[in-house]
Design an enzyme around this catalytic site. Structure first.
Site, short mmCIF file in Angstrom:
data_model
loop_
_atom_site.label_atom_id
_atom_site.label_comp_id
_atom_site.label_asym_id
_atom_site.label_seq_id
_atom_site.Cartn_x
_atom_site.Cartn_y
_atom_site.Cartn_z
CG HIS A 63 -5.43 9.05 8.87
ND1 HIS A 63 -4.43 8.24 9.36
CD2 HIS A 63 -5.49 8.83 7.53
CE1 HIS A 63 -3.91 7.56 8.34
NE2 HIS A 63 -4.52 7.90 7.22
N GLY B 120 -0.25 1.88 4.23
CA GLY B 120 1.20 1.98 4.08
C GLY B 120 1.93 0.64 4.14
CD GLU C 39 -0.74 7.32 9.13
OE1 GLU C 39 -0.59 8.50 8.76
OE2 GLU C 39 -0.59 6.35 8.36
CG ASN D 262 -3.29 11.63 4.30
OD1 ASN D 262 -2.69 12.66 4.62
ND2 ASN D 262 -3.56 10.66 5.16
CD GLU E 43 -7.48 5.79 5.02
OE1 GLU E 43 -7.00 6.00 3.92
OE2 GLU E 43 -7.01 6.26 6.07
CE LYS F 195 -0.74 8.45 5.17
NZ LYS F 195 -0.65 7.06 5.53
CB SER G 138 -1.69 -0.43 0.05
OG SER G 138 -0.92 -0.40 1.24
P1 PGA Z 1 -1.47 4.58 1.98
O1 PGA Z 1 -2.17 5.56 3.05
O2 PGA Z 1 -2.17 4.81 0.65
O3 PGA Z 1 -0.04 4.97 1.97
O4 PGA Z 1 -1.70 3.18 2.47
C1 PGA Z 1 -3.54 5.78 3.04
C2 PGA Z 1 -3.91 6.71 4.16
O5 PGA Z 1 -3.31 6.62 5.23
O6 PGA Z 1 -4.81 7.55 4.03
#
Ligand code: PGA
Length: 251
Positions: free
Chosen positions: A97, A173, A99, A13, A167, A15, A213
């Site tokens: 997601h 993140g 976000e 992803n 998640e 982003k 992460s």
């Molecule tokens: P990250 O993000 O691996 O940076 O924690 C995962 C995601 O948001 O899909």
């Protein structure tokens, strides 16, 4: 039911990172030398990059997007439909997601899933609890309420087109990861839920990804867990040495 082997699934992803002009070179670097691993590798890029990534198919890499609109077409300035994504060669789209859940209404999530499937896409559906729920041991109750809400009206015949990514929001993140045991426990609950709702065959075939992460250094122990069928990777999916290590761990 089909008897195809359930392939492990690694999704990047990106982003809102990287530029369209850099996208193809980055995608090649991320997957260099890994073409014949027996995994499904999907790169979910920003909309602006998708057309430039179309040639990834020839390397066996699958193209995905990070969201789609809840209508097929119409007066929605600035939005992107599932049909547009499918026309660009996408096979997957991320829906729900965390976000995006901050920006979209909860009611729109089932509609987005249905639009994606109607357009011929498959869905990477995300769920996961905020830290507060984990602290009071209500993480499963939270995820269950998301699943029950978002799948309430999803047709059973569409379920095989969905991959579920767990998640935990507190792990995205942040550098904090759920322990492999915490992730396994949640994945087991999700599979049990799928069995009750859609039947044992679909539940067994369901790929459940962990996200939050994920790095090369923690992916081996995640990959060893019975109900972890792959990962959804944010930050580390932009770093070739990390992403290649993650794919290897799941191969
Ligand atoms: P990250 O993000 O691996 O940076 O924690 C995962 C995601 O948001 O899909």
């Amino acid at each position: 039911m089909g008897s195809q082997e359930k392939k492990r699934f690694i999704a990047a992803n990106w982003k809102m990172h990287s530029k369209p002009s850099e996208a193809l070179a980055l995608a090649f670097e991320l997957t260099d030398g890994l073409e014949d691993t027996n995994t499904e590798v999907v790169i979910c890029a920003p909309f602006t990059h998708l057309d430039r990534l179309n040639s990834l198919k020839s390397k066996g890499i699958i193209l995905g997007a990070q969201n789609c609109h809840f209508a097929d077409k119409g007066a929605y300035t600035g939005e992107i439909s599932a049909t547009m994504l499918s026309d660009l060669g996408c096979q997957y789209v991320i829906i729900g997601h965390s976000e995006r859940r901050n920006l979209d209404t909860a009611e729109s999530i089932p509609l987005r899933i249905e639009q994606a499937i109607a357009a011929g896409l498959k869905v990477i559906f995300c769920c996961g609890e905020p830290l507060h729920y984990r602290k009071v041991h209500q993480e499963w109750e939270f995820v269950l309420s998301q699943l029950n809400h978002d799948f309430d009206k999803i047709e059973a015949s569409h379920f095989p087109k969905i991959v579920i990514a767990y998640e935990p929001i507190w792990a995205i993140g942040t550098g904090l990861t759920a322990s492999p045991q915490q992730a396994q426990e949640m994945h087991k609950n999700i599979r049990k839920w799928a069995e009750n709702k859609f039947g044992i065959l679909d539940a067994m075939q369901l790929r459940i990804l962990y996200g939050g992460s994920v790095k090369a250094s923690n992916s081996m122990e995640l990959a060893a867990m019975h109900d972890i069928d792959g990962v959804l990777v944010g930050g580390a999916s932009l770093i070739p040495i990390e992403f290649r290590g993650i794919i290897r761990a799941f191969s």
